[in-house]
Structure formats: structure tokens, C-alpha cells
Design an enzyme around this catalytic site. Sequence first.
Site, PDB file in Angstrom:
ATOM      1  CD  GLU A  10      33.315  36.437  41.831  1.00 28.23           C
ATOM      2  OE1 GLU A  10      33.771  37.452  42.393  1.00 28.23           O
ATOM      3  OE2 GLU A  10      32.294  36.582  40.816  1.00 28.23           O
ATOM      4  CG  HIS A  45      36.978  43.960  40.457  1.00 24.76           C
ATOM      5  ND1 HIS A  45      35.845  44.225  39.336  1.00 24.76           N
ATOM      6  CD2 HIS A  45      36.056  43.416  41.453  1.00 24.76           C
ATOM      7  CE1 HIS A  45      34.824  43.751  39.731  1.00 24.76           C
ATOM      8  NE2 HIS A  45      34.832  43.414  41.296  1.00 24.76           N
TER       9      HIS A  45
END
Length: 136
Positions: free
Chosen positions: A92, A127
Site C-alpha cells: 500500500e 480507506h
Amino acid sequence: MFFSGRPLALSAWRRAGLAAGLAISLLGPELAVAKGPLPDSATVQLVDLPKEARHTARLIASGGPFPFYKDGTTFGNRERLLPLKPRGYYREYTVRTPASRDRGARRIVCGGNPPSTTESCFYTDDHYGSFRRIVQ
């Protein structure tokens, strides 16, 4: 306590099964099931991403350096929204959010083995609530 020789309290597993059955009967099976993996139609062109995401994509392509300590760390795909791969496949990267005092909610997650070789990348602006595959 017992009533007619049977316990009044249901086990947690039985309550969960009853709740799931009720949800399926009321909502239909497609609404009661948790989100599934990313559909093939969920894509976004790189040029259509916010400028901060395009900047992060350039950093990923060049190997960094990255501005946040969490950038490049393993993404566990616990939400199971991305194609299932072995642990360590996904990494990520933070996409800066203007006016945010922390890392914000925007990320690019790239998959590849080894991690320096990206096979596909995905963008989320909520998110990890949803993803779109980044295409050139």
C-alpha cells in the site's frame, strides 16, 4: 434457566445463524451477503485520478522515495475486495489528501511478486471500502 427442559438462552452461533437467515429472507440473498471481490468493470484511467494519486503512481513506478513510513508495507486485503493472493503480494501507498492532517483515506495498492514488480494497481479514496483497478 430452563423451560420445558430446554435452555432459554440461545448460543451465540445459533443467534448468528438465525440473524443471517432472517436477513436473507427479508433482504434477498444478494443484499445479505458481504461485499465480494472487485468486479472487472471497476476501473479508472490513470489520467482521471487526482493529481496527488498520479504523483504517487510515478513514485511507485520509480521505486520512491516515499513520503510516509507506511508506504510500501504489506497490504493484507482483509476486506477481500481485491483478487485473492498470498500474503505479501499487495503493498500500500499513501495518496496525499489536501488539507488532511494525517494520511487521509486515499491509497494506491499494488500487487506483484516480488514487490518491486507491480502487476496491477488499485485506487481507493474511501480507506479500503472500495477499489478500482488503475489502467493506463
